[in-house]
Design an enzyme around this catalytic site. Structure first.
Site, PDB file in Angstrom:
ATOM      1  N   LYS A  64       0.842  -1.201   0.000  1.00  0.00           N
ATOM      2  CA  LYS A  64       0.000   0.000   0.000  1.00  0.00           C
ATOM      3  C   LYS A  64       0.874   1.247   0.000  1.00  0.00           C
ATOM      4  O   LYS A  64       1.041   1.906   1.022  1.00  0.00           O
ATOM      5  CB  LYS A  64      -0.928  -0.051   1.228  1.00  0.00           C
ATOM      6  N   GLU A 119      -8.008  -5.805  -9.784  1.00  0.00           N
ATOM      7  CA  GLU A 119      -8.881  -5.254  -8.733  1.00  0.00           C
ATOM      8  C   GLU A 119      -9.625  -4.019  -9.203  1.00  0.00           C
ATOM      9  O   GLU A 119      -9.483  -3.590 -10.351  1.00  0.00           O
ATOM     10  CB  GLU A 119      -8.131  -5.058  -7.428  1.00  0.00           C
TER      11      GLU A 119
HETATM   12  N1  PLP Z   1      -7.149  -2.635  -3.019  1.00  0.00           N
HETATM   13  C1  PLP Z   1      -6.624  -1.413  -2.940  1.00  0.00           C
HETATM   14  C2  PLP Z   1      -5.802  -0.925  -4.063  1.00  0.00           C
HETATM   15  C3  PLP Z   1      -6.870  -0.623  -1.800  1.00  0.00           C
HETATM   16  O1  PLP Z   1      -6.370   0.610  -1.709  1.00  0.00           O
HETATM   17  C4  PLP Z   1      -7.645  -1.137  -0.758  1.00  0.00           C
HETATM   18  C5  PLP Z   1      -7.862  -0.351   0.441  1.00  0.00           C
HETATM   19  O2  PLP Z   1      -7.192  -0.489   1.409  1.00  0.00           O
HETATM   20  C6  PLP Z   1      -8.171  -2.418  -0.894  1.00  0.00           C
HETATM   21  C7  PLP Z   1      -7.909  -3.144  -2.032  1.00  0.00           C
HETATM   22  C8  PLP Z   1      -8.991  -3.008   0.189  1.00  0.00           C
HETATM   23  O3  PLP Z   1      -8.206  -3.425   1.271  1.00  0.00           O
HETATM   24  P1  PLP Z   1      -8.764  -3.432   2.735  1.00  0.00           P
HETATM   25  O4  PLP Z   1      -9.967  -4.319   2.716  1.00  0.00           O
HETATM   26  O5  PLP Z   1      -7.672  -4.024   3.556  1.00  0.00           O
HETATM   27  O6  PLP Z   1      -9.090  -2.051   3.087  1.00  0.00           O
HETATM   28  C1  COI Z   2      -9.160   1.864   2.168  1.00  0.00           C
HETATM   29  O1  COI Z   2     -10.117   1.185   1.815  1.00  0.00           O
HETATM   30  O2  COI Z   2      -8.823   1.972   3.343  1.00  0.00           O
HETATM   31  C2  COI Z   2      -8.346   2.573   1.231  1.00  0.00           C
HETATM   32  O3  COI Z   2      -7.216   2.791   1.521  1.00  0.00           O
HETATM   33  C3  COI Z   2      -8.925   3.061   0.020  1.00  0.00           C
HETATM   34  C4  COI Z   2      -8.457   4.410  -0.218  1.00  0.00           C
HETATM   35  C5  COI Z   2      -7.292   4.568  -1.060  1.00  0.00           C
HETATM   36  C6  COI Z   2      -9.354   5.511  -0.022  1.00  0.00           C
END
Ligand code: PLP
Ligand code: COI
Length: 338
Positions: free
Chosen positions: A183, A219
């Site tokens: 991330k 995704e």
């Molecule tokens: N994919 C991306 C590119 C994201 O930025 C996020 C957000 O965090 C997710 C997927 C979803 O991940 P999570 O469920 O851990 O928030």
């Molecule tokens: C999240 O779902 O926490 C993300 O980081 C998405 C975001 C880039 C707004």
């Protein structure tokens, strides 16, 4: 504090009272600092500014019917932050420090945790920055870890109403052996043109494909993709997508519901066979997908277009009722702040 209309919150930044910070210098983390300032004072040659040495996280806190504040799976975010840090050679943040700062930041801003029943949550944004000055391309020797919070509503303004997505044929998000699985800010900068292109054509967001073959679903903008067919929860397996904690949770819940689960490559043509499709993430929660347009084939795949499909709806209600404390937290996903 100005009065907040909790039911109308969108996914936007709003100032809260305090944020917390901790500096890594001389190979060790210092003391946690609390500040009311929204400004960072930084060296002009900090590596985060020039070479993108920056990673972040996103997690949420919820207020239950009992008024208590619950944090969802923070330990998974703490782990993922360090995977991201390793991926771009930054100092790791000790899990204990991560937790202490999450707890402190929420406690100091507890009036911003939305009331139960509003559909809103407190979004927690941890951020790790290379702050040491370098001009050659190399890792910094100093870092800043900080956390701020802001109350948010749904990421996609449609909320639980199905969104229309477009397959990104002109832009990739991440290279197969690049940084798509961590991330880091650069991935998001790299997605902005694709997202703008989709907005210009009235789509809510994009579905990225694998960058190498352009054959498989990766995704959905800032969320993972999932689909339902034949009593099976299907989600892409790819080295260039972020391992979503929401997706991981939905996999557990789907198995609980008696669904089969498949994590595998998802070819674009398979979109025509799904009964339901959705995007999932901390910010997106579950966003049902109504249609997916493929500009290469000029073809639109359609699912439940006006309301969420039944399986997506059940997953949504199981997930959110654990987050809000309405059902038993049998997996130990939720921890109280107060
Ligand atoms: N994919 C991306 C590119 C994201 O930025 C996020 C957000 O965090 C997710 C997927 C979803 O991940 P999570 O469920 O851990 O928030
Ligand atoms: C999240 O779902 O926490 C993300 O980081 C998405 C975001 C880039 C707004």
């Amino acid at each position: 504090m100005e009065k907040i209309d909790w039911n109308k919150l969108s996914f936007g930044y709003q100032k809260t009272n305090y944020n917390t910070r901790c500096y890594y210098r001389d190979n060790k983390w210092g003391e946690i600092e609390v500040t009311g300032s929204e400004i960072i004072n930084m060296h002009i040659s900090a590596t985060c500014l020039h070479y993108g040495q920056e990673a972040f996280e996103g997690l949420k806190a919820f207020r239950g019917k009992d008024g208590r504040i619950r944090v969802f799976r923070w330990d998974e975010n703490a782990k993922r932050l360090n995977t991201s840090a390793d991926g771009i050679r930054m100092a790791n943040v000790p899990q204990k420090l991560f937790k202490e700062m999450v707890w402190k930041t929420i406690s100091l801003n507890s009036e911003f945790v939305p009331p139960y029943g509003t559909g809103a949550a407190l979004y927690i944004r941890p951020l790790l920055l290379g702050t040491g000055a370098e001009i050659g391309v190399k890792p910094a020797s100093e870092y800043l870890f900080m956390i701020f919070v802001t109350p948010v509503g749904p990421y996609f303004k449609e909320g639980l109403k199905p969104v229309n997505m477009m397959i990104s044929r002109d832009y990739d998000r991440a290279a197969p052996l690049g940084t798509g699985n961590i991330k880091v800010g650069g991935n998001y900068a790299g997605s902005l043109n694709a997202i703008q292109n989709a907005h210009d054509q009235n789509f809510t967001n994009v579905v990225f494909l694998d960058a190498k073959e352009k054959k498989y679903i990766d995704e959905c903008g800032p969320a993972n993709f999932f689909a339902i067919k034949d009593n099976t929860y299907i989600t892409p397996k790819s080295k260039s997508i972020l391992p979503s904690i929401t997706n991981k949770s939905l996999i557990t819940l789907a198995e609980d519901m008696g669904l089969k689960v498949e994590r595998r490559k998802v070819p674009v043509e398979e979109l025509g066979t799904f009964e339901e499709a959705g995007a999932c993430g901390t910010a997106a929660v579950i966003s049902p997908i109504g249609t997916i347009y493929d500009p290469a084939a000029k073809k639109t795949y359609s699912y439940y277009e006006n309301e969420p499909g039944p399986v997506s709806m059940e997953l949504y209600s199981r997930l959110t009722s654990i987050q809000l404390g309405d059902t038993e937290d049998k997996y130990g996903w939720v921890e109280f702040v107060d």
